[in-house]
Scaffold this active site. Structure first.
Site, PDB file in Angstrom:
ATOM      1  CG  HIS A  51      -1.950  -1.372   1.473  1.00 34.35           C
ATOM      2  ND1 HIS A  51      -3.070  -1.388   0.284  1.00 34.35           N
ATOM      3  CD2 HIS A  51      -2.453  -1.716   1.972  1.00 34.35           C
ATOM      4  CE1 HIS A  51      -3.393  -2.484   0.313  1.00 34.35           C
ATOM      5  NE2 HIS A  51      -2.851  -3.007   1.821  1.00 34.35           N
ATOM      6  CG  HIS A  54       0.238  -8.091   3.629  1.00 36.92           C
ATOM      7  ND1 HIS A  54       0.034  -6.593   2.882  1.00 36.92           N
ATOM      8  CD2 HIS A  54       0.128  -9.493   2.974  1.00 36.92           C
ATOM      9  CE1 HIS A  54      -0.726  -7.750   2.268  1.00 36.92           C
ATOM     10  NE2 HIS A  54      -0.857  -8.960   2.170  1.00 36.92           N
ATOM     11  CG  HIS A 103      -3.007  -6.701   9.123  1.00 42.10           C
ATOM     12  ND1 HIS A 103      -3.441  -5.387   8.883  1.00 42.10           N
ATOM     13  CD2 HIS A 103      -2.263  -6.183   8.083  1.00 42.10           C
ATOM     14  CE1 HIS A 103      -3.349  -4.284   8.263  1.00 42.10           C
ATOM     15  NE2 HIS A 103      -2.146  -5.158   7.793  1.00 42.10           N
TER      16      HIS A 103
HETATM   17 FE   LIG Z   1      -1.293  -4.446   6.062  1.00 43.07          FE
HETATM   18 FE   LIG Z   2       0.576  -5.444   3.087  1.00 39.44          FE
END
Ligand SMILES: [Fe+2]
Ligand SMILES: [Fe+2]
Length: 268
Positions: A68, A176, A178
């Site tokens: 992101h 990534h 989480h």
């Molecule tokens: Fe993330």
């Molecule tokens: Fe990510």
């Protein structure tokens, strides 16, 4: 020395937790260096320059991102000019940002950080193994303490990156997904490893986003704004203990705390 690495900071609740927790933990846990993945720090996707400054002021020394990274385009200037935030090392050369960043601590110890993206269920990128090899070849033994953010969807991708780099870097820490995993370990040669350090953000959520929205869209296919959730904010990450002279890690400990826990942590 002790390094605190915090996992994906999500939205305002995540940033708020970092602002409160990092100064407290630096003191209570004797942390020498703080690294954080902040790819979701603004509105759940990307990061604005304002939030970047807030994290740095809170005591985060070095920042990694992920898929992101360019969602908030205002960040591009910072990615190009600032030396404390990096793009994934297996992104194209033309992609804005630095592949390798470093912090010099008060005692002179240099901490080098870079990240690589995995290739399973993610947008196609260059080989993460070759990218990591290139970074290490360029460093040419100049730095001892090297921390790698393995930003990947698949657990096997992260294990493979860990085993590819074991004995050559201080830590390979996954981000990534989480969700913190309980497989922290020291790989052969003194490399700390965990598949995912976890999310710093609201846990009453789907990976940081409002449960009602994600559930509705998933069940009906009707698009809804996936706003950042608010409930049960926590910090998540790991503390890696390593020898500054050799860069070898001796211990890795998971961290998962709400505000009550880190304000109650014993202070000097
Ligand atoms: Fe993330
Ligand atoms: Fe990510």
């Amino acid at each position: 020395m002790r390094i605190l690495f915090l996992g994906d900071i999500v939205g305002a609740p995540g940033v708020d937790m970092v602002q409160k927790a990092v100064p407290a933990l630096r003191k209570a846990e004797g942390i020498d260096c703080v690294i954080a993945n902040a790819e979701n720090a603004s509105g759940g996707s990307g990061m604005t320059p304002r939030v970047y400054r807030q994290l740095r002021q809170a005591g985060v020394d070095l920042v990694t991102m992920g898929d992101h990274i360019y969602k908030k385009q205002e960040l591009i200037k910072i990615l190009e000019e600032d030396g404390c935030i990096c793009k994934p090392a297996n992104f194209p050369k033309e992609a804005p940002g630095k592949a390798v960043i470093r912090a010099t601590l008060p005692d002179g110890t240099v901490v080098v950080v870079f990240s690589v993206l995995g290739r399973t269920f993610m947008r196609p990128v260059d080989c993460p193994f070759e990218a990591a090899d290139r970074v290490l070849a360029d460093l040419d033994g100049q730095a001892r303490v090297i921390v790698v953010d393995a930003h990947a969807e698949a657990t096997a991708d992260k294990y493979l990156i860990g085993h590819h780099l074991k004995g050559r870097v201080t830590a390979v820490l996954g981000t990534h997904t989480h969700v913190q995993t309980a497989d922290e370990q020291i790989l052969e040669g003194g490399t700390a490893y965990v598949t995912d350090v976890g999310m710093t953000g609201p846990y009453d959520s789907i990976l940081g986003r409002r449960i009602d929205r994600v559930l509705l869209t998933t069940r009906t296919f009707l698009p809804t704004p996936f706003d950042v959730a608010e409930g049960d904010p926590r910090i998540a990450g790991v503390i890696v203990e390593c020898d500054a002279a050799t860069g070898k890690a001796g211990a890795i400990q998971r961290v998962m705390m709400d505000e009550k826990q880190f304000t109650l942590a014993p202070s000097e």
